[in-house]
Scaffold this motif. Sequence first.
Motif, mmCIF file in Angstrom:
data_model
loop_
_atom_site.group_PDB
_atom_site.id
_atom_site.type_symbol
_atom_site.label_atom_id
_atom_site.label_comp_id
_atom_site.label_asym_id
_atom_site.label_seq_id
_atom_site.Cartn_x
_atom_site.Cartn_y
_atom_site.Cartn_z
ATOM 1 N N PHE A 131 -4.486 -42.146 100.757
ATOM 2 C CA PHE A 131 -3.584 -41.540 99.939
ATOM 3 C C PHE A 131 -2.728 -41.906 99.334
ATOM 4 N N ARG A 132 -1.853 -43.286 99.728
ATOM 5 C CA ARG A 132 -0.968 -43.553 98.842
ATOM 6 C C ARG A 132 -1.278 -44.002 97.498
ATOM 7 N N MET A 162 -1.290 -40.912 95.465
ATOM 8 C CA MET A 162 0.035 -41.278 94.812
ATOM 9 C C MET A 162 0.642 -42.238 94.279
ATOM 10 N N ARG A 184 -2.424 -35.366 106.173
ATOM 11 C CA ARG A 184 -1.433 -34.664 104.889
ATOM 12 C C ARG A 184 -2.492 -35.032 103.905
ATOM 13 N N ASP A 244 -0.531 -32.186 101.456
ATOM 14 C CA ASP A 244 -0.126 -33.217 100.583
ATOM 15 C C ASP A 244 -1.305 -33.174 98.913
ATOM 16 N N SER A 291 -0.825 -31.905 95.793
ATOM 17 C CA SER A 291 -0.479 -33.128 94.662
ATOM 18 C C SER A 291 -2.003 -33.034 93.724
ATOM 19 N N PHE A 322 3.703 -24.672 102.822
ATOM 20 C CA PHE A 322 4.648 -25.455 101.979
ATOM 21 C C PHE A 322 4.934 -24.621 100.360
#
Lengths: 343, 193
Positions: free
Chosen positions: A266-267, A270, A297, A300, A304, A333
């Motif tokens: 994930f990092r 990102m 995640r 997210d 993203s 969200f």
Amino acid sequence: MSAAPCPRLFEAEALRDGRLAGAERASFERHVAMCSACSREVQTLETLADALRAVSHGAADELHVRRERTRLLAAFDRNLIAPARRLVPRRLLWSGVAAMLFVSLLGLWRLRPATLPATVPSAVVHADAAAVWSDRTEGNRERIVLDRGALWIHVDHSSGQGPLVVELPDGDLEDIGTTFAVSAEGGHTTRVAVQEGRVELRLRGRSPLIVGPGETWVPDVPAPAACASAAVPYPEPSASVSTSQLPRPFSTPGPSAAAPNPAADFRAAMDALDRGDNHEAATKFGRFLKEYPRDPRAEDAAYSRVIALQRCGDTNGMKDSAREYLRHYPVGFRHAEVDALSR
Amino acid sequence: MITRRAANHSAERTGGGQTTDPEILRQLAAGEIGALGELYDRYQEAVRRFVVRATADAEDADDLVQATFLAAAKSAERYDGRPLCRPWLIGIAAQLLRRRRQSFGRSLAVLSSLRVRATASDPRAAIQARSDLERALVRLSEAKRLTLLMAEVEGLSCAEIAAALEIPIGTVWTRLHAARRELRRAMEASGGS
């Protein structure tokens, strides 16, 4: 009859949160100058922030500040550890005691003699075959030094021994009534999984972190492997990896380079998004969703990915991924924002 | 083992006479109690402001502020050397708040005891609006409230918040979005703007 809202309305919040940069930011700022709805949205967000800043914080008077300063320095002089522990809720302490009793009973069943046990006073340590570690006692404190590999540790506080500290290549870890597993490779801590009790993980350059029962900590670092393929389809949810699942003690050696690492993946995605490599980010988020559809995640990542595709200028891909997001997260969200992008 | 030196050991100063935050943290890591006093003088107000807003309880806040600076002292040797340590301290305070696992839901009576700054233009409306906002703020989940306060009040970037709370930056965005949405709905429901 009211006019349809501006489709770029969501960018007001994206701008505020630093998600717009470069040409995107300039484009939206030009748009705001012409669009009354977006201008009003920008102003509303600023007004909300002003109101939050205006909420009273009950400023302390000078005497109170001086008194608190004296108390702090006295506490520092006495002991650095005890005051922090006062914040532990009493019910957690009782839960910890109950958990320790439970673990002690289970321990006889779980700790099998064939698993290379090595004991230090008040702690039982099981190491994988590749682990490099040692232990020593300093006063009433046990210290275990882990260079690399994986350890599974059960600490028995009923013997009245002091806390156990595990020295890691990049910090240390202190148990707080605990059964836990810790792994390190390449000079870095790679995993901390707590089964019972809690541990305090203190890594250099990071805030101290409490890892609680059933929780697993893994580092947020970019994955070393590069993403290979181009388009990765959005996956169907399936029973898959859970980051909170603990490994079975003694079952397998420590993590290898090929082990799934959703935090690192994930990092990496990102990071790609942050540096503007939007195509790579979209690919990596897609891969993340495919490999870890149940990861916390995942939403997210899905959101993203929509943003990354939008930044790529891939309108069709963005709309498809937005619709996938809405299908998987009908009350997500980012529903309103993604809904606007899907049209 | 904490190594201590004389409490009155003079702090290293920069050319401008101001000890930098990394220098203070280095001295604190060496066990100098004077460095902790300096750090407290510099940032107690910011930390206290953050904690009080997050808890709506000034008495609780004193203990949390103390715990924040003591935790900072324990972790000083691992400070990453950024020029200003306020985000780092706010991050420690946020971690302590999360750890506490104590409901932040306070009664409206507690909220009403919070002092409200009056404005010259329309004090009654402003006081009413602010009370509504405070109520809505307290009703937010702890995670959303901390994230929102760190961003909008303390001015931390989303990347700094993500690092401090050890969460992905995408989660910071979603929490901010949800928190603002809930606050705005609450304000609209109460007739505010």
